[in-house]
Scaffold this motif. Sequence first.
Motif, PDB file in Angstrom:
ATOM      1  N   PRO A 191       0.831  -1.209   0.000  1.00  0.00           N
ATOM      2  CA  PRO A 191       0.000   0.000   0.000  1.00  0.00           C
ATOM      3  C   PRO A 191       0.863   1.257   0.000  1.00  0.00           C
ATOM      4  O   PRO A 191       2.014   1.240   0.444  1.00  0.00           O
ATOM      5  CB  PRO A 191      -0.784  -0.126   1.306  1.00  0.00           C
ATOM      6  N   PHE A 192       0.307   2.351  -0.522  1.00  0.00           N
ATOM      7  CA  PHE A 192       1.012   3.631  -0.462  1.00  0.00           C
ATOM      8  C   PHE A 192      -0.001   4.743  -0.210  1.00  0.00           C
ATOM      9  O   PHE A 192      -1.197   4.598  -0.484  1.00  0.00           O
ATOM     10  CB  PHE A 192       1.806   3.901  -1.745  1.00  0.00           C
ATOM     11  N   THR A 193       0.483   5.854   0.325  1.00  0.00           N
ATOM     12  CA  THR A 193      -0.366   7.010   0.602  1.00  0.00           C
ATOM     13  C   THR A 193       0.356   8.289   0.209  1.00  0.00           C
ATOM     14  O   THR A 193       1.586   8.332   0.128  1.00  0.00           O
ATOM     15  CB  THR A 193      -0.743   7.097   2.099  1.00  0.00           C
ATOM     16  N   ASP A 194      -0.437   9.328  -0.046  1.00  0.00           N
ATOM     17  CA  ASP A 194       0.060  10.697  -0.222  1.00  0.00           C
ATOM     18  C   ASP A 194       1.166  10.792  -1.274  1.00  0.00           C
ATOM     19  O   ASP A 194       2.240  11.348  -1.029  1.00  0.00           O
ATOM     20  CB  ASP A 194       0.564  11.253   1.112  1.00  0.00           C
ATOM     21  N   LEU A 195       0.891  10.270  -2.464  1.00  0.00           N
ATOM     22  CA  LEU A 195       1.842  10.369  -3.575  1.00  0.00           C
ATOM     23  C   LEU A 195       1.646  11.731  -4.238  1.00  0.00           C
ATOM     24  O   LEU A 195       0.645  11.983  -4.905  1.00  0.00           O
ATOM     25  CB  LEU A 195       1.615   9.235  -4.572  1.00  0.00           C
ATOM     26  N   ALA A 196       2.610  12.626  -4.046  1.00  0.00           N
ATOM     27  CA  ALA A 196       2.477  14.017  -4.476  1.00  0.00           C
ATOM     28  C   ALA A 196       2.577  14.149  -5.997  1.00  0.00           C
ATOM     29  O   ALA A 196       3.119  13.266  -6.671  1.00  0.00           O
ATOM     30  CB  ALA A 196       3.557  14.867  -3.805  1.00  0.00           C
ATOM     31  N   PRO A 197       2.060  15.247  -6.570  1.00  0.00           N
ATOM     32  CA  PRO A 197       2.206  15.476  -8.011  1.00  0.00           C
ATOM     33  C   PRO A 197       3.673  15.424  -8.438  1.00  0.00           C
ATOM     34  O   PRO A 197       4.542  16.001  -7.778  1.00  0.00           O
ATOM     35  CB  PRO A 197       1.626  16.882  -8.201  1.00  0.00           C
ATOM     36  N   PHE A 198       3.946  14.666  -9.508  1.00  0.00           N
ATOM     37  CA  PHE A 198       5.272  14.522 -10.110  1.00  0.00           C
ATOM     38  C   PHE A 198       6.271  13.819  -9.183  1.00  0.00           C
ATOM     39  O   PHE A 198       7.476  13.860  -9.426  1.00  0.00           O
ATOM     40  CB  PHE A 198       5.836  15.875 -10.561  1.00  0.00           C
ATOM     41  N   GLU A 199       5.774  13.155  -8.151  1.00  0.00           N
ATOM     42  CA  GLU A 199       6.666  12.429  -7.243  1.00  0.00           C
ATOM     43  C   GLU A 199       6.977  11.041  -7.794  1.00  0.00           C
ATOM     44  O   GLU A 199       6.127  10.386  -8.403  1.00  0.00           O
ATOM     45  CB  GLU A 199       6.035  12.288  -5.857  1.00  0.00           C
ATOM     46  N   THR A 200       8.207  10.587  -7.566  1.00  0.00           N
ATOM     47  CA  THR A 200       8.640   9.237  -7.920  1.00  0.00           C
ATOM     48  C   THR A 200       9.097   8.518  -6.659  1.00  0.00           C
ATOM     49  O   THR A 200       9.831   9.087  -5.848  1.00  0.00           O
ATOM     50  CB  THR A 200       9.789   9.270  -8.937  1.00  0.00           C
TER      51      THR A 200
END
Length: 467
Positions: A184-193
């Motif tokens: 699972p993942f959370t809070d993937l920001a715009p343009f984040e890798t």
Amino acid sequence: MTEVDGGNFFDTVDCTGFTLNTFVDTNGNDIRDEDEALFPYGDLNYSVNSGNEVALNNDSGSYYIFDENENNSYDFEYILDDTFIDYFSLETPSIQNQFITQGEITNFDIPIDIITPLTNVSIHITPVNSPNPGFDTEQLITLKNLGTSQIDNGTITYTFDPLTTFVSSTDPSTTQLDNTLTIPFTDLAPFETRYINIVLNTNAPPEVNIDNVLTFSASISAGDINDIYLDDNTSEIDVVVIGSFDPNDKLESHGGTIAYESFTTDDFLFYTIRFQNTGTASAQNVEIKDFLTDEHDASSIVMISASHNYQLKIDDQDLEWDFRNINLPDSTNDEPNSHGFVSFKIKSTAGYNINTVFENTAEIYFDFNLPIITNTVVTSLASGLSIEELENAIVRFHPNPTNGIVNITSKSVLKHIEVTNILGQILLSQSLNTLETKIDLQSFVAGNYFISLQTDNGSIIKRVIKN
């Protein structure tokens, strides 16, 4: 002197030239403010003295050119990737007739405006090394938010070949069920890798032998986010088992063969170039040169990931990755950190046929040493595949297994979809006229279900596992 390249430091004695930064101008003031992200999804084209255009590409959105000749005049133009041209715009895409100022780095910030917000997430598997019977192998999962909004939560589903055993993951939230990992993942920001390293142990002979092909896949689900491009929501690679090996090599993810019946000019070849410093001292600079054949469309290249900060130069069919001041340790003193790689995808040119062969070789330079020539990786278009292989090439279901949402993409128009349980009871029936759709199994109990699809080229039935 130390310069900053999009947040990446590189040391150089040459402090004459240009840096150019492309950024998302969220407040529309044409000035790069501290909270405005760099935009890396395009090519910076430039020409010297009105000569041939050369393209620069990297994953930071900050580009550098070093030149001490004050008589050279530069023209710059930023070109958005095709995926983004309907969502972003540039008021001033070009900068003309700029001259070198001796002893100075001239900086330009290029604002990019949002036309329409978009959602686009992608996932890709890169084989950091090849499986070797009885030994560990490592794979890198690259997760990207290519959109303008934060992805609040989602799930990566990674399935490894049953002839390998899970050892570890760098993500502590990873859970395992048989040969499937859920991350699972959370809070993937715009343009984040984000990157996740997976370590697996390859079974020893006689279960696994040299030249066997192992298959690995990953998919991403993030609820009902209206992703504009579903094809990059899944990744599958076929990796050939090796014995002793040259650590400087090149791979293509299809394992040598692609189904001709399902291949189009919209499909990608996925390449990975791997390198290792096997010398006796650290390498200050590493450079990779790749000379594409006419069967590759150089204008379609998209970088997926790299082990270190880089800048890619594209000159016609010639690719050149510059790892300036990488300071790559040698394998004798620091074996784990002596490795590196680049991973990219590229389309074919038009005019291919069932006899087309895609060949590719790279040259790897460590400082001023002679180049190391990689193997020539060969990928052929072939027919005569089994019905199951052709179905999998024409219609893709992901993720499978699933926690609820199943994305379906097809090369043939989908006309009707039906979901049944193992008793043959129809649970969902729907008419369609599209190449992409999704079904929601979140309310279904865990178990096996069958998805029947009617396309304009025939029918397909696929078993899907609901966790």
